[in-house]
Design a protein around this motif. Structure first.
Motif, mmCIF file in Angstrom:
data_model
loop_
_atom_site.group_PDB
_atom_site.id
_atom_site.type_symbol
_atom_site.label_atom_id
_atom_site.label_comp_id
_atom_site.label_asym_id
_atom_site.label_seq_id
_atom_site.Cartn_x
_atom_site.Cartn_y
_atom_site.Cartn_z
ATOM 1 N N VAL A 1 -3.605 -3.618 5.479
ATOM 2 C CA VAL A 1 -2.321 -3.048 5.890
ATOM 3 C C VAL A 1 -1.602 -3.979 6.864
ATOM 4 N N GLN B 1 -0.892 3.884 4.350
ATOM 5 C CA GLN B 1 -2.344 3.693 4.287
ATOM 6 C C GLN B 1 -2.997 5.052 4.076
ATOM 7 N N ASP C 1 -6.428 6.921 3.829
ATOM 8 C CA ASP C 1 -7.869 6.809 4.054
ATOM 9 C C ASP C 1 -8.628 7.444 2.896
ATOM 10 N N ASN D 1 -0.286 6.050 8.517
ATOM 11 C CA ASN D 1 -1.703 6.234 8.283
ATOM 12 C C ASN D 1 -1.955 7.705 7.947
ATOM 13 N N LEU E 1 -9.552 -1.867 4.993
ATOM 14 C CA LEU E 1 -8.260 -1.271 4.672
ATOM 15 C C LEU E 1 -7.219 -1.599 5.737
ATOM 16 N N TRP E 2 -7.564 -1.440 7.025
ATOM 17 C CA TRP E 2 -6.573 -1.690 8.077
ATOM 18 C C TRP E 2 -6.151 -3.162 8.104
ATOM 19 N N HIS F 1 -4.850 1.822 -0.342
ATOM 20 C CA HIS F 1 -5.968 2.734 -0.084
ATOM 21 C C HIS F 1 -7.287 2.005 -0.270
ATOM 22 N N ASN G 1 -12.023 1.909 5.523
ATOM 23 C CA ASN G 1 -12.027 1.202 6.800
ATOM 24 C C ASN G 1 -13.449 0.781 7.123
#
Length: 482
Positions: free
Chosen positions: A227, A92, A94, A241, A223-224, A125, A128
Protein backbone atom coordinates in the motif's frame (compact mmCIF):
# COMPACT_ATOMS: atom_id res chain seq x y z
CA UNK A 1 -36.20 11.72 -21.65
CA UNK A 2 -39.88 12.67 -21.96
CA UNK A 3 -42.74 10.35 -21.06
CA UNK A 4 -43.79 10.29 -24.76
CA UNK A 5 -40.39 9.17 -26.04
CA UNK A 6 -40.19 6.60 -23.24
CA UNK A 7 -43.61 5.24 -24.28
CA UNK A 8 -42.53 5.07 -27.95
CA UNK A 9 -39.34 3.21 -27.09
CA UNK A 10 -41.10 0.68 -24.90
CA UNK A 11 -43.82 0.12 -27.48
CA UNK A 12 -41.21 -0.50 -30.16
CA UNK A 13 -39.52 -3.06 -27.96
CA UNK A 14 -42.65 -5.20 -28.02
CA UNK A 15 -41.74 -6.09 -31.57
CA UNK A 16 -38.39 -7.57 -30.47
CA UNK A 17 -37.95 -11.31 -30.67
CA UNK A 18 -34.46 -11.21 -29.22
CA UNK A 19 -33.21 -9.09 -26.35
CA UNK A 20 -30.22 -10.23 -24.34
CA UNK A 21 -28.15 -8.27 -21.82
CA UNK A 22 -28.12 -5.05 -23.78
CA UNK A 23 -27.09 -6.69 -27.10
CA UNK A 24 -30.10 -5.72 -29.13
CA UNK A 25 -31.07 -7.73 -32.25
CA UNK A 26 -32.96 -6.06 -35.07
CA UNK A 27 -36.71 -6.78 -34.82
CA UNK A 28 -38.10 -9.11 -37.43
CA UNK A 29 -40.81 -6.64 -38.42
CA UNK A 30 -41.22 -2.89 -38.51
CA UNK A 31 -37.41 -2.47 -38.64
CA UNK A 32 -36.70 0.55 -40.84
CA UNK A 33 -33.02 1.01 -40.07
CA UNK A 34 -30.31 0.36 -37.54
CA UNK A 35 -30.25 4.00 -36.38
CA UNK A 36 -33.67 3.48 -34.77
CA UNK A 37 -32.24 0.57 -32.82
CA UNK A 38 -29.29 2.69 -31.77
CA UNK A 39 -31.70 5.36 -30.52
CA UNK A 40 -33.63 2.82 -28.46
CA UNK A 41 -30.48 1.37 -26.96
CA UNK A 42 -29.28 4.82 -25.91
CA UNK A 43 -32.69 5.67 -24.46
CA UNK A 44 -32.65 2.51 -22.39
CA UNK A 45 -29.12 3.23 -21.18
CA UNK A 46 -30.27 6.70 -20.15
CA UNK A 47 -33.16 5.20 -18.19
CA UNK A 48 -30.79 2.73 -16.51
CA UNK A 49 -28.38 5.52 -15.63
CA UNK A 50 -31.07 7.66 -14.06
CA UNK A 51 -32.45 4.70 -12.14
CA UNK A 52 -28.94 3.95 -10.89
CA UNK A 53 -28.51 7.56 -9.76
CA UNK A 54 -31.79 7.44 -7.85
CA UNK A 55 -30.82 4.13 -6.24
CA UNK A 56 -27.40 5.55 -5.34
CA UNK A 57 -28.90 8.63 -3.74
CA UNK A 58 -31.46 6.63 -1.80
CA UNK A 59 -28.85 4.15 -0.54
CA UNK A 60 -26.36 6.92 0.22
CA UNK A 61 -28.68 8.98 2.39
CA UNK A 62 -30.01 5.88 4.13
CA UNK A 63 -26.55 4.61 5.00
CA UNK A 64 -24.92 7.81 6.24
CA UNK A 65 -28.04 9.17 7.96
CA UNK A 66 -26.94 12.77 7.62
CA UNK A 67 -28.08 16.12 6.31
CA UNK A 68 -27.96 16.02 2.47
CA UNK A 69 -26.19 19.41 2.55
CA UNK A 70 -23.35 17.91 4.55
CA UNK A 71 -23.13 14.96 2.18
CA UNK A 72 -23.11 17.30 -0.84
CA UNK A 73 -20.31 19.31 0.75
CA UNK A 74 -18.06 16.25 1.02
CA UNK A 75 -19.06 14.90 -2.38
CA UNK A 76 -18.08 18.23 -3.93
CA UNK A 77 -14.80 18.34 -2.01
CA UNK A 78 -13.80 14.84 -3.06
CA UNK A 79 -14.86 14.89 -6.70
CA UNK A 80 -13.42 18.35 -7.36
CA UNK A 81 -9.93 17.33 -6.30
CA UNK A 82 -9.67 13.94 -8.00
CA UNK A 83 -7.35 13.53 -10.97
CA UNK A 84 -9.18 11.48 -13.62
CA UNK A 85 -6.09 9.29 -14.04
CA UNK A 86 -5.45 8.74 -10.34
CA UNK A 87 -7.44 6.97 -7.65
CA UNK A 88 -9.44 8.96 -5.13
CA UNK A 89 -8.68 6.18 -2.64
CA UNK A 90 -6.38 3.21 -2.27
CA UNK A 91 -8.36 0.72 -0.20
CA UNK A 92 -6.42 -1.81 1.86
CA UNK A 93 -8.65 -4.75 2.78
CA UNK A 94 -7.26 -6.89 5.59
CA UNK A 95 -7.55 -10.59 4.94
CA UNK A 96 -9.85 -11.39 7.88
CA UNK A 97 -12.55 -9.12 6.39
CA UNK A 98 -13.28 -11.88 3.87
CA UNK A 99 -14.45 -14.24 6.61
CA UNK A 100 -17.80 -12.41 6.65
CA UNK A 101 -19.48 -12.65 3.25
CA UNK A 102 -22.17 -10.08 4.08
CA UNK A 103 -19.55 -7.52 5.09
CA UNK A 104 -17.70 -8.07 1.81
CA UNK A 105 -20.95 -7.61 -0.08
CA UNK A 106 -21.66 -4.36 1.76
CA UNK A 107 -18.11 -3.20 1.12
CA UNK A 108 -18.44 -3.97 -2.57
CA UNK A 109 -21.65 -1.96 -2.72
CA UNK A 110 -19.99 1.10 -1.16
CA UNK A 111 -16.83 0.93 -3.26
CA UNK A 112 -18.85 0.59 -6.46
CA UNK A 113 -20.85 3.65 -5.36
CA UNK A 114 -17.63 5.66 -5.08
CA UNK A 115 -16.44 4.45 -8.47
CA UNK A 116 -19.74 5.28 -10.20
CA UNK A 117 -19.74 8.76 -8.74
CA UNK A 118 -16.34 9.84 -10.01
CA UNK A 119 -14.21 8.76 -7.04
CA UNK A 120 -11.90 6.15 -8.52
CA UNK A 121 -10.91 3.30 -6.26
CA UNK A 122 -7.87 1.01 -6.19
CA UNK A 123 -8.12 -2.11 -4.01
CA UNK A 124 -5.21 -4.02 -2.47
CA UNK A 125 -5.66 -7.09 -0.31
CA UNK A 126 -3.51 -9.76 1.27
CA UNK A 127 -1.82 -10.30 4.61
CA UNK A 128 0.02 -8.01 7.00
CA UNK A 129 3.28 -9.63 8.01
CA UNK A 130 4.25 -13.18 7.08
CA UNK A 131 2.17 -15.63 9.09
CA UNK A 132 2.71 -18.64 6.79
CA UNK A 133 5.90 -20.61 7.23
CA UNK A 134 5.55 -23.82 5.22
CA UNK A 135 5.36 -24.09 1.41
CA UNK A 136 2.10 -26.08 1.64
CA UNK A 137 0.58 -23.29 3.72
CA UNK A 138 1.78 -20.74 1.18
CA UNK A 139 -0.02 -22.59 -1.60
CA UNK A 140 -3.20 -22.63 0.48
CA UNK A 141 -2.79 -18.93 1.25
CA UNK A 142 -2.33 -17.99 -2.42
CA UNK A 143 -5.37 -20.03 -3.40
CA UNK A 144 -7.34 -18.20 -0.70
CA UNK A 145 -6.13 -14.80 -1.96
CA UNK A 146 -7.13 -15.69 -5.54
CA UNK A 147 -10.59 -16.79 -4.40
CA UNK A 148 -10.98 -13.53 -2.49
CA UNK A 149 -10.00 -11.57 -5.60
CA UNK A 150 -12.59 -13.34 -7.74
CA UNK A 151 -15.25 -12.90 -5.05
CA UNK A 152 -14.55 -9.18 -4.77
CA UNK A 153 -14.53 -8.60 -8.52
CA UNK A 154 -17.83 -10.47 -8.89
CA UNK A 155 -19.46 -8.43 -6.11
CA UNK A 156 -18.21 -5.10 -7.51
CA UNK A 157 -19.53 -5.93 -10.97
CA UNK A 158 -22.86 -7.10 -9.55
CA UNK A 159 -23.25 -3.54 -8.20
CA UNK A 160 -22.50 -1.94 -11.54
CA UNK A 161 -18.79 -1.16 -11.20
CA UNK A 162 -16.34 -2.62 -13.70
CA UNK A 163 -13.36 -4.28 -12.01
CA UNK A 164 -10.15 -5.94 -13.17
CA UNK A 165 -8.31 -8.58 -11.14
CA UNK A 166 -4.55 -8.16 -11.02
CA UNK A 167 -3.38 -11.57 -9.89
CA UNK A 168 0.02 -12.32 -8.44
CA UNK A 169 2.47 -13.50 -11.10
CA UNK A 170 1.66 -10.88 -13.72
CA UNK A 171 4.89 -8.97 -13.15
CA UNK A 172 3.06 -6.01 -11.60
CA UNK A 173 4.53 -6.13 -8.08
CA UNK A 174 8.20 -6.84 -8.64
CA UNK A 175 9.98 -8.11 -5.54
CA UNK A 176 13.24 -9.42 -4.14
CA UNK A 177 13.62 -12.26 -1.66
CA UNK A 178 14.22 -11.38 1.99
CA UNK A 179 17.48 -12.95 3.17
CA UNK A 180 17.44 -15.43 0.29
CA UNK A 181 14.05 -16.75 1.49
CA UNK A 182 12.11 -18.48 -1.27
CA UNK A 183 8.70 -17.60 0.15
CA UNK A 184 8.81 -14.02 1.42
CA UNK A 185 9.88 -10.83 -0.30
CA UNK A 186 9.78 -7.06 -0.40
CA UNK A 187 8.41 -4.90 -3.22
CA UNK A 188 11.19 -3.22 -5.18
CA UNK A 189 9.34 -1.90 -8.22
CA UNK A 190 5.78 -1.58 -9.48
CA UNK A 191 4.84 -1.98 -13.12
CA UNK A 192 2.29 0.82 -13.17
CA UNK A 193 1.14 0.43 -16.81
CA UNK A 194 -1.38 -2.32 -16.04
CA UNK A 195 -2.79 -0.39 -13.07
CA UNK A 196 -2.96 2.86 -15.08
CA UNK A 197 -4.77 1.06 -17.86
CA UNK A 198 -7.39 -0.21 -15.45
CA UNK A 199 -7.88 3.23 -13.87
CA UNK A 200 -8.02 5.11 -17.16
CA UNK A 201 -10.50 2.66 -18.67
CA UNK A 202 -12.87 3.13 -15.72
CA UNK A 203 -12.14 -0.17 -13.98
CA UNK A 204 -11.36 -0.82 -10.34
CA UNK A 205 -7.99 -2.60 -10.12
CA UNK A 206 -8.12 -5.37 -7.52
CA UNK A 207 -4.49 -6.09 -6.66
CA UNK A 208 -3.17 -9.11 -4.79
CA UNK A 209 -0.25 -8.48 -2.43
CA UNK A 210 1.86 -11.19 -4.04
CA UNK A 211 5.20 -10.24 -5.57
CA UNK A 212 7.27 -11.77 -8.34
CA UNK A 213 11.04 -11.98 -8.69
CA UNK A 214 12.97 -11.40 -11.91
CA UNK A 215 13.20 -15.18 -12.39
CA UNK A 216 9.43 -15.67 -11.95
CA UNK A 217 9.32 -16.84 -8.32
CA UNK A 218 6.13 -15.78 -6.50
CA UNK A 219 6.66 -14.30 -3.05
CA UNK A 220 4.41 -13.28 -0.21
CA UNK A 221 4.80 -9.54 0.39
CA UNK A 222 3.54 -7.43 3.25
CA UNK A 223 0.18 -5.78 2.54
CA UNK A 224 1.02 -2.44 4.21
CA UNK A 225 4.38 -2.19 2.39
CA UNK A 226 2.50 -2.72 -0.87
CA UNK A 227 0.00 0.00 0.00
CA UNK A 228 2.84 2.41 0.84
CA UNK A 229 4.57 1.77 -2.52
CA UNK A 230 1.32 2.24 -4.45
CA UNK A 231 0.42 5.37 -2.49
CA UNK A 232 3.72 7.10 -3.17
CA UNK A 233 3.29 6.39 -6.89
CA UNK A 234 -0.41 7.18 -7.37
CA UNK A 235 -0.84 9.74 -4.53
CA UNK A 236 -4.52 9.18 -3.59
CA UNK A 237 -6.53 11.58 -1.47
CA UNK A 238 -7.36 8.77 0.92
CA UNK A 239 -5.70 5.57 2.02
CA UNK A 240 -8.49 3.53 3.57
CA UNK A 241 -7.63 0.60 5.80
CA UNK A 242 -10.69 -1.64 6.03
CA UNK A 243 -10.60 -4.08 8.92
CA UNK A 244 -13.02 -5.79 11.30
CA UNK A 245 -12.07 -3.55 14.24
CA UNK A 246 -13.09 -0.35 12.47
CA UNK A 247 -10.71 2.17 14.03
CA UNK A 248 -8.49 2.93 17.01
CA UNK A 249 -10.14 2.85 20.44
CA UNK A 250 -9.19 4.49 23.73
CA UNK A 251 -8.94 2.80 27.15
CA UNK A 252 -12.72 3.18 27.63
CA UNK A 253 -13.59 1.49 24.36
CA UNK A 254 -14.54 4.73 22.60
CA UNK A 255 -13.34 5.28 19.08
CA UNK A 256 -10.69 7.96 18.59
CA UNK A 257 -11.99 10.00 15.63
CA UNK A 258 -8.79 11.86 14.74
CA UNK A 259 -5.05 11.61 15.23
CA UNK A 260 -3.15 14.60 13.90
CA UNK A 261 0.56 14.53 13.19
CA UNK A 262 2.83 15.80 14.59
CA UNK A 263 0.72 17.24 17.44
CA UNK A 264 -0.78 13.95 18.66
CA UNK A 265 2.12 11.58 17.99
CA UNK A 266 3.98 11.72 21.31
CA UNK A 267 0.84 12.07 23.42
CA UNK A 268 -0.73 9.02 21.70
CA UNK A 269 2.33 6.89 22.47
CA UNK A 270 2.02 7.70 26.17
CA UNK A 271 -1.61 6.54 26.42
CA UNK A 272 -2.54 3.24 28.01
CA UNK A 273 -4.53 2.16 24.95
CA UNK A 274 -1.48 2.46 22.69
CA UNK A 275 -0.15 -1.11 22.61
CA UNK A 276 3.21 -1.89 20.96
CA UNK A 277 1.30 -3.15 17.90
CA UNK A 278 -0.71 0.08 17.68
CA UNK A 279 2.43 2.15 18.21
CA UNK A 280 4.00 0.45 15.18
CA UNK A 281 0.85 0.98 13.13
CA UNK A 282 0.61 4.68 14.01
CA UNK A 283 4.34 5.16 13.34
CA UNK A 284 4.01 3.49 9.93
CA UNK A 285 1.07 5.71 9.01
CA UNK A 286 2.95 8.80 10.15
CA UNK A 287 5.90 7.83 7.95
CA UNK A 288 3.61 7.34 4.95
CA UNK A 289 1.93 10.71 5.43
CA UNK A 290 5.32 12.40 5.45
CA UNK A 291 5.77 11.12 1.88
CA UNK A 292 2.40 12.45 0.70
CA UNK A 293 0.93 15.96 0.29
CA UNK A 294 -0.72 17.47 3.39
CA UNK A 295 -4.23 17.04 1.97
CA UNK A 296 -3.85 13.23 1.97
CA UNK A 297 -5.08 11.22 4.93
CA UNK A 298 -5.31 7.65 6.19
CA UNK A 299 -8.62 6.28 7.42
CA UNK A 300 -9.15 3.14 9.50
CA UNK A 301 -12.75 1.95 9.36
CA UNK A 302 -14.94 -1.14 9.01
CA UNK A 303 -16.54 -2.50 5.82
CA UNK A 304 -19.97 -1.19 6.80
CA UNK A 305 -18.88 2.31 7.78
CA UNK A 306 -16.86 3.59 4.82
CA UNK A 307 -19.48 6.06 3.56
CA UNK A 308 -20.23 7.40 7.05
CA UNK A 309 -16.52 7.95 7.68
CA UNK A 310 -16.00 9.74 4.38
CA UNK A 311 -19.16 11.83 4.11
CA UNK A 312 -19.97 13.05 7.61
CA UNK A 313 -18.14 15.42 9.94
CA UNK A 314 -18.43 12.97 12.84
CA UNK A 315 -17.20 10.01 10.83
CA UNK A 316 -17.22 6.34 11.86
CA UNK A 317 -13.61 5.36 12.23
CA UNK A 318 -10.23 6.95 12.90
CA UNK A 319 -8.70 9.47 10.51
CA UNK A 320 -4.96 10.07 10.70
CA UNK A 321 -3.43 13.00 8.87
CA UNK A 322 -0.65 15.53 8.87
CA UNK A 323 -1.79 18.89 10.12
CA UNK A 324 -0.29 22.30 10.67
CA UNK A 325 1.41 22.88 13.92
CA UNK A 326 -0.84 24.88 16.25
CA UNK A 327 0.90 27.72 18.08
CA UNK A 328 -0.16 28.90 21.50
CA UNK A 329 0.38 32.67 21.90
CA UNK A 330 -0.41 35.25 24.54
CA UNK A 331 -0.53 38.33 22.29
CA UNK A 332 -0.97 39.47 18.69
CA UNK A 333 2.61 40.71 18.35
CA UNK A 334 3.89 37.71 16.38
CA UNK A 335 0.73 37.38 14.30
CA UNK A 336 0.08 38.60 10.76
CA UNK A 337 -3.03 40.76 11.32
CA UNK A 338 -4.03 40.62 7.67
CA UNK A 339 -3.95 36.81 7.46
CA UNK A 340 -5.84 36.42 10.72
CA UNK A 341 -8.50 38.91 9.59
CA UNK A 342 -8.87 37.09 6.27
CA UNK A 343 -9.37 33.76 8.06
CA UNK A 344 -12.05 35.21 10.34
CA UNK A 345 -13.84 37.07 7.52
CA UNK A 346 -13.97 33.99 5.29
CA UNK A 347 -14.94 31.63 8.10
CA UNK A 348 -17.86 33.77 9.25
CA UNK A 349 -18.65 35.13 5.76
CA UNK A 350 -18.67 38.72 7.01
CA UNK A 351 -16.24 41.52 7.73
CA UNK A 352 -14.66 42.24 11.09
CA UNK A 353 -14.81 45.74 12.49
CA UNK A 354 -11.48 47.49 12.09
CA UNK A 355 -11.33 48.00 15.84
CA UNK A 356 -11.66 44.28 16.67
CA UNK A 357 -7.99 43.31 16.84
CA UNK A 358 -7.19 46.42 18.85
CA UNK A 359 -9.94 45.57 21.32
CA UNK A 360 -8.70 42.03 21.97
CA UNK A 361 -5.12 43.25 22.30
CA UNK A 362 -6.27 45.06 25.39
CA UNK A 363 -7.70 41.90 26.98
CA UNK A 364 -5.86 38.91 25.54
CA UNK A 365 -5.55 35.61 27.31
CA UNK A 366 -4.64 32.88 24.83
CA UNK A 367 -4.56 32.69 21.03
CA UNK A 368 -4.33 29.32 19.28
CA UNK A 369 -3.26 29.64 15.65
CA UNK A 370 -2.19 27.12 13.02
CA UNK A 371 1.00 27.98 11.18
CA UNK A 372 -0.86 28.19 7.85
CA UNK A 373 -3.56 30.50 9.29
CA UNK A 374 -6.24 27.91 8.53
CA UNK A 375 -7.50 27.61 12.11
CA UNK A 376 -7.68 29.92 15.10
CA UNK A 377 -9.24 30.23 18.54
CA UNK A 378 -9.10 33.53 20.40
CA UNK A 379 -9.70 33.53 24.15
CA UNK A 380 -9.96 36.77 26.11
CA UNK A 381 -10.49 37.63 29.74
CA UNK A 382 -12.07 40.72 31.33
CA UNK A 383 -11.49 42.22 34.74
CA UNK A 384 -15.21 42.16 35.47
CA UNK A 385 -15.51 38.41 34.80
CA UNK A 386 -12.27 36.55 35.53
CA UNK A 387 -13.26 33.48 33.51
CA UNK A 388 -11.84 32.89 29.99
CA UNK A 389 -14.21 33.80 27.15
CA UNK A 390 -13.97 32.10 23.75
CA UNK A 391 -14.25 35.13 21.52
CA UNK A 392 -13.58 33.47 18.16
CA UNK A 393 -13.31 29.91 16.92
CA UNK A 394 -12.62 29.64 13.18
CA UNK A 395 -11.68 26.85 10.78
CA UNK A 396 -11.14 27.53 7.08
CA UNK A 397 -13.45 25.67 4.71
CA UNK A 398 -10.58 23.63 3.29
CA UNK A 399 -9.78 22.24 6.74
CA UNK A 400 -13.31 21.45 7.89
CA UNK A 401 -13.91 17.81 8.70
CA UNK A 402 -10.19 17.07 8.97
CA UNK A 403 -10.05 16.97 12.75
CA UNK A 404 -8.56 20.45 13.14
CA UNK A 405 -11.53 21.68 15.19
CA UNK A 406 -11.18 18.72 17.57
CA UNK A 407 -7.45 19.37 17.88
CA UNK A 408 -8.06 23.01 18.78
CA UNK A 409 -10.78 22.08 21.24
CA UNK A 410 -8.58 19.48 22.91
CA UNK A 411 -5.86 22.11 23.43
CA UNK A 412 -8.40 24.56 24.84
CA UNK A 413 -9.79 21.98 27.27
CA UNK A 414 -6.31 21.03 28.45
CA UNK A 415 -5.48 24.67 29.23
CA UNK A 416 -8.82 25.93 30.57
CA UNK A 417 -10.88 24.20 33.23
CA UNK A 418 -13.62 26.84 32.79
CA UNK A 419 -14.80 28.58 29.63
CA UNK A 420 -17.85 30.35 28.22
CA UNK A 421 -18.82 31.67 24.80
CA UNK A 422 -21.77 32.81 22.76
CA UNK A 423 -23.16 31.98 19.32
CA UNK A 424 -26.04 33.33 17.29
CA UNK A 425 -29.09 31.10 17.40
CA UNK A 426 -28.81 30.16 13.70
CA UNK A 427 -25.10 29.31 13.69
CA UNK A 428 -24.77 26.02 11.80
CA UNK A 429 -22.11 24.66 14.18
CA UNK A 430 -24.28 25.04 17.28
CA UNK A 431 -24.90 21.26 17.40
CA UNK A 432 -21.11 20.85 17.68
CA UNK A 433 -21.07 23.34 20.57
CA UNK A 434 -23.96 21.64 22.36
CA UNK A 435 -21.98 18.38 22.42
CA UNK A 436 -19.03 20.08 24.08
CA UNK A 437 -20.69 22.35 26.60
CA UNK A 438 -21.99 21.50 30.08
CA UNK A 439 -24.62 24.21 30.15
CA UNK A 440 -26.34 26.68 27.85
CA UNK A 441 -28.92 29.45 27.78
CA UNK A 442 -30.70 31.09 24.83
CA UNK A 443 -32.84 34.18 24.33
CA UNK A 444 -33.75 33.53 20.70
CA UNK A 445 -30.95 35.72 19.37
CA UNK A 446 -27.89 34.41 21.19
CA UNK A 447 -27.05 31.09 22.81
CA UNK A 448 -24.51 31.27 25.62
CA UNK A 449 -22.51 28.09 26.30
CA UNK A 450 -20.16 27.12 29.13
CA UNK A 451 -18.34 24.28 30.79
CA UNK A 452 -16.72 23.95 34.22
CA UNK A 453 -19.36 26.23 35.80
CA UNK A 454 -21.54 24.59 38.47
CA UNK A 455 -22.77 27.66 40.33
CA UNK A 456 -26.06 29.16 39.15
CA UNK A 457 -25.12 32.65 40.26
CA UNK A 458 -21.82 32.43 38.38
CA UNK A 459 -23.46 31.16 35.18
CA UNK A 460 -26.03 33.98 35.35
CA UNK A 461 -23.22 36.52 35.57
CA UNK A 462 -21.51 34.93 32.56
CA UNK A 463 -24.72 35.05 30.52
CA UNK A 464 -25.22 38.72 31.36
CA UNK A 465 -21.64 39.54 30.43
CA UNK A 466 -21.75 37.60 27.15
CA UNK A 467 -24.95 39.37 26.06
CA UNK A 468 -23.44 42.77 26.87
CA UNK A 469 -20.48 42.34 24.52
CA UNK A 470 -20.61 44.36 21.28
CA UNK A 471 -20.81 42.73 17.85
CA UNK A 472 -17.42 42.03 16.32
CA UNK A 473 -18.60 42.31 12.73
CA UNK A 474 -19.97 45.14 10.66
CA UNK A 475 -23.77 45.31 10.81
CA UNK A 476 -24.29 45.17 7.04
CA UNK A 477 -22.52 41.76 6.86
CA UNK A 478 -23.81 40.39 10.14
CA UNK A 479 -25.37 36.97 9.86
CA UNK A 480 -23.99 34.60 12.50
CA UNK A 481 -21.24 35.00 14.99
CA UNK A 482 -19.27 33.14 17.60
Amino acid sequence: MSHKSLHRSLKYLLNFQSFNNGNYMLPLKNARNASTMHFIKNELLNITGRNQQRDDLRMFLKEIGTDPKEARFWMKQFTAAVDPFKPFAIVQIDNHVFTNRESVKKLGSYLSFLQRNGMKVMIVHGSNGFPHAKPTNLQTYRREITNNTMLLVSILESFGAEARPIFGGHNVLQADRINCNNFYGRVTEINRDVIKWALQSGHIPVIEAIGETADGQLLNIDLWETVVKLSTIFVPQKVINVNKVGGIFDENGRIIPNINFPNDLESSFSKSWCTPELKDKISNISELLQLLPNECSVVITSPTNILTELFTHNGAGTMLRSSDKVLKLDSLKAIDDGKLTTLLNKSFKKNLKKSYLTSIEERPHTIYLSTSYSAAAIITIDKEVPIPYLCKFAISETKQGEGVSDLLWKMIKQDHSKLFWRSRWDNRINPWYFKRCEGSWSNGKWTVFWYGINNHQESSALIEHALSLPDCFNVETLHSSV
